[in-house]
Design an enzyme around this catalytic site. Sequence first.
Site, PDB file in Angstrom:
ATOM      1  CG  ASP A 118      -1.800   1.164   1.331  1.00  0.00           C
ATOM      2  OD1 ASP A 118      -2.337   1.587   0.295  1.00  0.00           O
ATOM      3  OD2 ASP A 118      -1.954   1.700   2.441  1.00  0.00           O
ATOM      4  CE  LYS A 119       0.047   7.433  -2.493  1.00  0.00           C
ATOM      5  NZ  LYS A 119       0.288   8.500  -1.505  1.00  0.00           N
ATOM      6  CB  THR A 120      -1.967   6.464   2.153  1.00  0.00           C
ATOM      7  OG1 THR A 120      -2.038   7.127   0.887  1.00  0.00           O
ATOM      8  CG2 THR A 120      -2.215   7.466   3.264  1.00  0.00           C
TER       9      THR A 120
ATOM     10  CE  LYS B  63     -12.428  18.314   3.818  1.00  0.00           C
ATOM     11  NZ  LYS B  63     -13.371  18.456   4.919  1.00  0.00           N
TER      12      LYS B  63
ATOM     13  CB  THR C  12      -2.053   3.542  -3.890  1.00  0.00           C
ATOM     14  OG1 THR C  12      -2.600   4.638  -3.162  1.00  0.00           O
ATOM     15  CG2 THR C  12      -1.690   4.021  -5.283  1.00  0.00           C
TER      16      THR C  12
ATOM     17  CG  ASP D  34      -3.421   8.452  -2.892  1.00  0.00           C
ATOM     18  OD1 ASP D  34      -4.554   8.520  -2.395  1.00  0.00           O
ATOM     19  OD2 ASP D  34      -2.391   8.735  -2.271  1.00  0.00           O
TER      20      ASP D  34
END
Length: 1110
Positions: A407-409, A559, A670, A672
Amino acid sequence: MGFLICLKHIYPGYFLSVVVIRVLSFQSSVFAFRAKFRCLAHGIIWLSASISVISSYPISFEMKYTFWNFVPKNLFEQFRRIANFYFLIIFLVQLIIDTPTSPVTSGLPLLFVITVTAIKQGYEDWLRHKADNAINHCPVHFIQHGKLVRKQSQKLRVGDIVMVKENETFPCDLIFLSSSRGDGTCFVTTTGLDGESSQKTYYAVQDTKAFHNEQEIDALHATIECEQPQPDLYKPLGSENLLLRGATLKNTEKIFGVAIYTGMETKMALNYQSKSQKRSAVEKSMNVFLVVYLGILVSKAVINTVLKYAWQSDPFRDEPWYNQKTEPEKKRNLFLQAFTDFLAFMVLFNYIIPVSMYVTVEMQKFLGSYFLAWDEEMFDEGTGEGPLVNTSDLNEELGQIEYVFTDKTGTLTENNMEFVECCIEGHVYIPHVICNVSSLMSLTHGPQNREELFFRALCLCHTVQVKDDDSVDGLEKDEVPRKPCVYISSSPDEVALVEGIQRLGYTFLRLKENYMEILNRENNIEKFELLEVFSFDSVRRRMSVIVRSPTGDIFLFCKGADSSIFPRVKEGKIDQVRSRVQRNAVEGLRTLCVAYKKLSAEEYSDVQELLQGAKLALQERDKKLAEVYEQIETDFILLGATAVEDRLQEKAADTIEALQKAGIKVWVLTGDKMETAAATCYACKLFRRNTQILELTTKKIEEQSLHDVLFDLNKTVIRQNGSLTRDTFSGLSADTQDYGLIIDGAALSLIMKPRYDGSSGNYREIFLNICRNCTAVLCCRMAPLQKAQIVKLIKLSKERPITLAIGDGANDVSMILEAHVGIGVIGKEGRQAARNSDYAIPKFKHLKKMLLVHGHFYYIRISELVQYFFYKNVCFIFPQFLYQFFCGFSQQTLYDTAYLTLYNISFTSLPILLYSLMEQHVSPETLKREPSLDVAKNALLRWHAFVYWTFLGVFDAVVFFFGAYFLLNNTVVTSNGQIFGNWTFGTVVFTVLVFTVTFKLAIDTHYWTWINHFVIWGSLVFYIVFSLLWGGITWPFLNYQRMYYVFMQMLSSGPAWLGIILLITVSLLPDVLKKVLCRELWPTATERIQVNNLFHCEVRHFLYYKCLIT
């Protein structure tokens, strides 16, 4: 005995329906309950459609045994293992028929294995019992008859009202009735549930939040209608009112709640998932080798049975004058006699199957796992966490990893968000550059209203809470201190945004009585009424709030991700903001876009009506709410965008580089967007500057067909690299053109989608071929299920590589469970990944030592253990096979019963166990410095290694037997003229055997400690002492003592001593010569490093002694 309580509380604008709690009986632990809270004016509070039946409290997560079923259940499980069942059959055969060996020779080793395994499993289950009892007996505060009563948690029943104090853990799933806080809220951390350390806000039921003491709570009568217990933690009905077992109360003095799910039907208990049984490559090799040796055993028995009857075809041999058959023996069926002889030979040769190997392997894995758990270098002082071993069955698999999916985050990055900048109307604002309000004002070029709206939007559009919100009570505007507030949120991004805007002049103060208070630049407090919150979800990828300003205007602030905001925008400087968002994404920053629209009173009334209809829906409420959100969140005016940095973890780049040097392919999976993920891949050196990036994305597929894109990429990588194996991959030079592939979730869905057009092309195979020839792969915009699909696709490819998945969040659990080895990072996204993993580590950097050092040692050690066990058992039993040719196939044993029994249990077991725990053929520092030493593809347990060890065992056995036979045959060796008998002959062979296999292990040992010396030489001393005692004393429990004085007679003979020394030397010589020649002529990388280390060590010693002399 039952009771029914009904009471209605009527409130203006809404009603609370009758609550019924019916206790079935005094003794029963089953409760039926129904409840319904309905609020017409303020929306539904908690609602479901079914009746739930809940059991009693006591928790039992994974206990396998009870006091009464331990013995039968454990025996059943152990005898399901083929080796144990085989030895049980052999033991029963020895009991039933006349066999050449005593049943003790099979029964005692089997009993030892079963006992040790049962003790280990019983101890582990006792620890689980102990942990469960600690939970079941912890104190809980109940309310009974208007008073607070303290009882054990196991007495908790559905319908009980519980009081929980600050820092206490919720004992069951509760509906939040009231709080000590005036606004009816409480703060909760779910670290013990899903590991998320951030604090979340929960709200008491509107109808009951005014009840603050035991008497008022006890007078409450209500009905709760809820769904059947189900494990979903993240979509419970009425989740804002539901406090889950395992979560902890924070920053709230106390709360009252009613128990709705208890015991094993709480969401935490239902989320407990027993791990699927994963088997390592070593274990699979062991089973294959076992089948081969079973075939050898059967072949030996068949050969000896056939040769026995061929030998007895001569009447004189079958019935000599000194051994006439009895009448029953003459009348016995020939086929039955042959089958009995076959079983007898099976019993005689059964020791070739090393039953004790399994218990030794289990002990090695269990004890070896502590070396990982105790590694101080893998302890993180910041979190106070060290590595966790959830299963020791896969230790050696850590040294065989070929693919790492990460994973990244939170795994590659810190998941510690820091506000970097914001872009308003195309103008950039940086908190560290803009230090005061005046400079901020001077840089404002856009409309003042848009800028202020942007800052207010970020101060209002969130779910952040303030830890201490009493500092502004009763203060005038000039008295309000502009000190940093301590913010609490389930999302670190939201905290970073609110803290960043605070540095730009707007401070969120608190949420009190449905009003959000902010402090503006002029040091004025503004109060906005919070009307609606549209929570963030991974499908919409945005959140919204509807607020009423102090002037009475109604705003909808939103947002979210750029991909979900830009399509809904009708006005604003879209191009400028999009350009800045793309630039920040390329730099690896996490971006969010901010937009708004103003609602009239009529429009808000329509919004309320739509929301109310969706919230009151009994079926598919989530889907209908999502449709309403889609309908409302349109026609925005774009305000700007934010950029938040998630810093790369310490030594993440160094770890990935080391793994790549070891020939391990690293993939990043990921959710993202591509630009952000690609920037992170460059930062962590997954992609190098000379890496040619290949894209397999939706945008690319829109320009060309999927077929054309795949075939073009395949031609590109094949033309340049041919086929990139692990060996060539680990030795990539700077001149070699390497490729990096980027694929998104939508493209993967097309590749994985079954094809019905009848074409012969196979997209999956083409995709796999592209991936094989890429040094790194980035998969972005991935859903959790797609992560698991990627892992499964690689795992089941034709090469069958060993895969590892590592992640820190709940969305990584699917791929962690799918991979051969799952690693959980104990991070900020929680412990759900760590709880479902095979191993857990505090930081990604610890993966380097886990794989390259611990995994390497685990594999080297257990490979030697397995091969050595088969080798020493071939040495042990093949002389017994040869002996049958010299005793007329009479099933006469070569060794004494005691030697048969203790060979694998006592004489040769401890040295190999210690070797498999402590051996280091090179130092850990060398392994970290030279990652290319990693051993892949189960190289030490391939067929050529297995055949070599087997033939080495056969050679040594031939030397033992025929060497002793020719040296001692018809030779007078004692002072009184006696010659050695068959038991002395067998003892000579056995003595040479024990010393040879022990010396063989000593030769293979590179890392010597006092423990190794004690165990290796101590085992030989033990054999000698035992043999002296066994043959030198008259034991009263033996009916006959055939070994009496045999060992002493052998030691008193000079030729016997000479023969033993000579045979040991001859047996070890081929293996020693092979090692020397291979090291000199064809040295491996490990052997070259060993020589270099030895040379440097000698140089250091020379210099040291030279300094001492001078």
